[in-house]
Design a protein around this motif. Structure first.
Motif, PDB file in Angstrom:
ATOM      1  N   GLY A  50      18.349 101.184 -41.751  1.00 24.01           N
ATOM      2  CA  GLY A  50      19.475 100.255 -41.752  1.00 24.01           C
ATOM      3  C   GLY A  50      20.388 100.389 -40.552  1.00 24.01           C
ATOM      4  N   ARG A  51      19.961 101.153 -39.559  1.00 21.43           N
ATOM      5  CA  ARG A  51      20.768 101.327 -38.357  1.00 21.43           C
ATOM      6  C   ARG A  51      19.873 101.844 -37.229  1.00 21.43           C
ATOM      7  N   VAL A  52      20.317 101.648 -35.989  1.00 20.57           N
ATOM      8  CA  VAL A  52      19.593 102.154 -34.825  1.00 20.57           C
ATOM      9  C   VAL A  52      20.591 102.838 -33.900  1.00 20.57           C
ATOM     10  N   SER A  53      20.095 103.805 -33.142  1.00 23.85           N
ATOM     11  CA  SER A  53      20.938 104.560 -32.216  1.00 23.85           C
ATOM     12  C   SER A  53      20.440 104.349 -30.798  1.00 23.85           C
ATOM     13  N   ARG A  54      20.843 105.241 -29.905  1.00 27.43           N
ATOM     14  CA  ARG A  54      20.409 105.143 -28.510  1.00 27.43           C
ATOM     15  C   ARG A  54      18.894 105.273 -28.386  1.00 27.43           C
ATOM     16  N   SER A  55      18.281 105.923 -29.353  1.00 28.45           N
ATOM     17  CA  SER A  55      16.838 106.147 -29.315  1.00 28.45           C
ATOM     18  C   SER A  55      16.046 104.845 -29.365  1.00 28.45           C
ATOM     19  N   LYS A  56      16.673 103.786 -29.842  1.00 28.02           N
ATOM     20  CA  LYS A  56      15.992 102.488 -29.854  1.00 28.02           C
ATOM     21  C   LYS A  56      15.605 102.074 -28.440  1.00 28.02           C
ATOM     22  N   ASP A  57      16.447 102.350 -27.468  1.00 24.90           N
ATOM     23  CA  ASP A  57      16.155 101.997 -26.067  1.00 24.90           C
ATOM     24  C   ASP A  57      14.902 102.713 -25.569  1.00 24.90           C
ATOM     25  N   ILE A  58      14.690 103.944 -26.031  1.00 24.73           N
ATOM     26  CA  ILE A  58      13.518 104.704 -25.606  1.00 24.73           C
ATOM     27  C   ILE A  58      12.252 104.041 -26.139  1.00 24.73           C
ATOM     28  N   TRP A  59      12.278 103.631 -27.394  1.00 21.36           N
ATOM     29  CA  TRP A  59      11.133 102.919 -27.983  1.00 21.36           C
ATOM     30  C   TRP A  59      10.840 101.648 -27.183  1.00 21.36           C
ATOM     31  N   SER A  60      11.869 100.875 -26.906  1.00 19.59           N
ATOM     32  CA  SER A  60      11.683  99.616 -26.185  1.00 19.59           C
ATOM     33  C   SER A  60      11.090  99.847 -24.806  1.00 19.59           C
ATOM     34  N   LEU A  61      11.574 100.869 -24.108  1.00 18.51           N
ATOM     35  CA  LEU A  61      11.015 101.203 -22.798  1.00 18.51           C
ATOM     36  C   LEU A  61       9.547 101.611 -22.920  1.00 18.51           C
ATOM     37  N   GLY A  62       9.206 102.314 -23.990  1.00 17.40           N
ATOM     38  CA  GLY A  62       7.822 102.699 -24.202  1.00 17.40           C
ATOM     39  C   GLY A  62       6.917 101.482 -24.330  1.00 17.40           C
ATOM     40  N   CYS A  63       7.381 100.469 -25.051  1.00 22.17           N
ATOM     41  CA  CYS A  63       6.623  99.221 -25.175  1.00 22.17           C
ATOM     42  C   CYS A  63       6.436  98.571 -23.809  1.00 22.17           C
ATOM     43  N   ILE A  64       7.496  98.509 -23.036  1.00 18.46           N
ATOM     44  CA  ILE A  64       7.460  97.876 -21.716  1.00 18.46           C
ATOM     45  C   ILE A  64       6.533  98.636 -20.772  1.00 18.46           C
ATOM     46  N   PHE A  65       6.674  99.940 -20.745  1.00 16.50           N
ATOM     47  CA  PHE A  65       5.850 100.755 -19.840  1.00 16.50           C
ATOM     48  C   PHE A  65       4.371 100.662 -20.196  1.00 16.50           C
ATOM     49  N   LEU A  66       4.056 100.576 -21.492  1.00 17.31           N
ATOM     50  CA  LEU A  66       2.651 100.435 -21.887  1.00 17.31           C
ATOM     51  C   LEU A  66       2.085  99.118 -21.364  1.00 17.31           C
TER      52      LEU A  66
ATOM     53  N   LYS B 127       7.049 102.816 -45.339  1.00 14.68           N
ATOM     54  CA  LYS B 127       6.961 103.747 -44.222  1.00 14.68           C
ATOM     55  C   LYS B 127       6.335 103.061 -43.008  1.00 14.68           C
ATOM     56  N   PRO B 128       6.979 103.156 -41.834  1.00 13.19           N
ATOM     57  CA  PRO B 128       6.429 102.509 -40.632  1.00 13.19           C
ATOM     58  C   PRO B 128       5.351 103.360 -39.974  1.00 13.19           C
ATOM     59  N   TYR B 129       4.464 102.725 -39.253  1.00 11.82           N
ATOM     60  CA  TYR B 129       3.441 103.420 -38.484  1.00 11.82           C
ATOM     61  C   TYR B 129       3.105 102.576 -37.263  1.00 11.82           C
ATOM     62  N   LEU B 130       2.527 103.203 -36.263  1.00 14.09           N
ATOM     63  CA  LEU B 130       2.223 102.525 -35.012  1.00 14.09           C
ATOM     64  C   LEU B 130       1.142 101.469 -35.238  1.00 14.09           C
ATOM     65  N   ASN B 131       1.349 100.287 -34.662  1.00 16.27           N
ATOM     66  CA  ASN B 131       0.362  99.221 -34.750  1.00 16.27           C
ATOM     67  C   ASN B 131      -0.997  99.755 -34.286  1.00 16.27           C
ATOM     68  N   PRO B 132      -2.068  99.591 -35.079  1.00 12.41           N
ATOM     69  CA  PRO B 132      -3.385 100.126 -34.689  1.00 12.41           C
ATOM     70  C   PRO B 132      -3.851  99.660 -33.318  1.00 12.41           C
ATOM     71  N   GLU B 133      -3.458  98.462 -32.896  1.00  9.67           N
ATOM     72  CA  GLU B 133      -3.854  97.978 -31.571  1.00  9.67           C
ATOM     73  C   GLU B 133      -3.141  98.744 -30.464  1.00  9.67           C
TER      74      GLU B 133
ATOM     75  N   GLU C 195       9.475 108.122 -35.689  1.00  9.29           N
ATOM     76  CA  GLU C 195      10.678 108.866 -36.094  1.00  9.29           C
ATOM     77  C   GLU C 195      11.601 108.984 -34.882  1.00  9.29           C
ATOM     78  N   PRO C 196      12.776 108.351 -34.900  1.00  8.90           N
ATOM     79  CA  PRO C 196      13.652 108.334 -33.717  1.00  8.90           C
ATOM     80  C   PRO C 196      14.078 109.709 -33.232  1.00  8.90           C
ATOM     81  N   GLU C 197      14.238 110.655 -34.155  1.00  5.18           N
ATOM     82  CA  GLU C 197      14.677 111.992 -33.768  1.00  5.18           C
ATOM     83  C   GLU C 197      13.577 112.767 -33.037  1.00  5.18           C
ATOM     84  N   SER C 198      12.335 112.289 -33.108  1.00  8.14           N
ATOM     85  CA  SER C 198      11.220 112.974 -32.463  1.00  8.14           C
ATOM     86  C   SER C 198      10.858 112.375 -31.110  1.00  8.14           C
ATOM     87  N   ARG C 199      11.506 111.282 -30.728  1.00 14.54           N
ATOM     88  CA  ARG C 199      11.226 110.674 -29.422  1.00 14.54           C
ATOM     89  C   ARG C 199      11.883 111.470 -28.304  1.00 14.54           C
TER      90      ARG C 199
END
Length: 260
Positions: free
Chosen positions: A126-142, A185-191, A223-227
């Protein structure tokens, strides 16, 4: 207000620019731009400043709408080597705290940012922190690595289509980078898992690209705390940039030795 004119954005670039020759030194440019973007996020996420005789101030912030379309490309004076710059901070926020404070900055708005590049924790926590930016960058870099290494004109678009096969397994019915089990529970898209593994297993992919893929893996953790955080990201990409530059210099010396 007048601003420099961008040539295009990264979304247009990846989808319309022909794949580069991987032997052209494109890797050095790509890692430089990834590092520069990470440094911009590091500065945005946390900065401690001191002005005059006042006490040091800790500023924390986030972007929360990172996507290829919000990375603007500018001419650098080098052919096919544009400079990346972040744009569209409309979803961002900053907060000033005490220097020794461990306070975090959260966003509870579901409407901020493109869902495709958004992290799964808003749905789960129900909330996101600064770690959301790291996830988004990971998508872009891939996507950048797919464009560089697959060597097909529509590789990024094909990757989007492949992710869309699992669009019914997320609340947005979109080609997200994550899916959700019935229990929530979320998981990484298999693709996404397949793309990372396929590039990593390729014998034709240089070890430095594989090192970049490994960094992306540590960004795309549900898990945002593990990024990785922004500081760690910059450290990894600086190390990779050094190795790549050394390799390029050795290659140039070998070529000159052959010519002599």
């Amino acid at each position: 207000m007048l601003f420099p004119l961008a040539v295009c954005d990264l979304n247009q670039y990846l989808k319309h620019k022909p794949p580069p020759d991987v032997m052209s030194g494109i890797g050095i440019w790509l890692i430089e731009q990834m590092l520069g973007t990470c440094e911009a996020i590091e500065y945005l996420h946390e900065y401690i400043s001191s002005e005059g005789e006042s006490l040091p101030t800790r500023r924390i912030g986030f972007h929360h709408d990172l996507k290829p379309a919000n990375i603007l490309l500018f001419e650098s004076g080098k052919a096919n080597r544009p400079v990346w710059k972040l744009g569209d901070f409309g979803s961002g926020d900053v907060k000033y705290t005490a220097v020794k404070s461990t306070e975090e900055l959260y966003n509870r708005k579901a409407s901020t940012g493109d869902p495709v590049y958004s992290a799964p924790e808003h749905v789960v926590q129900g909330r996101v922190s600064r770690s959301k930016d790291i996830w988004s960058l990971g998508c872009i870099f891939l996507e950048c690595l797919i464009w560089t290494l697959i060597q097909e004109q529509d590789a990024v678009k094909q990757f989007e289509t492949a992710r869309n096969k699992f669009s019914l397994d997320n609340p947005y019915n979109s080609p997200l980078y994550w899916c959700q089990k019935l229990q929530g529970k979320p998981y990484l898209n298999p693709e996404v898992v397949g793309a990372l593994q396929g590039l990593d297993d390729s014998r034709e992919v240089h070890k430095n690209y594989k090192a970049a893929l490994n960094i992306v893996r540590q960004m795309l953790v549900v898990e945002p705390e593990s990024r990785l955080n922004a500081v760690q990201l910059c450290k990894h990409f600086r190390s990779l940039q050094t190795r790549w530059t050394e390799l390029w210099i050795i290659g140039l010396m070998d070529c000159r030795g052959t010519d002599d």
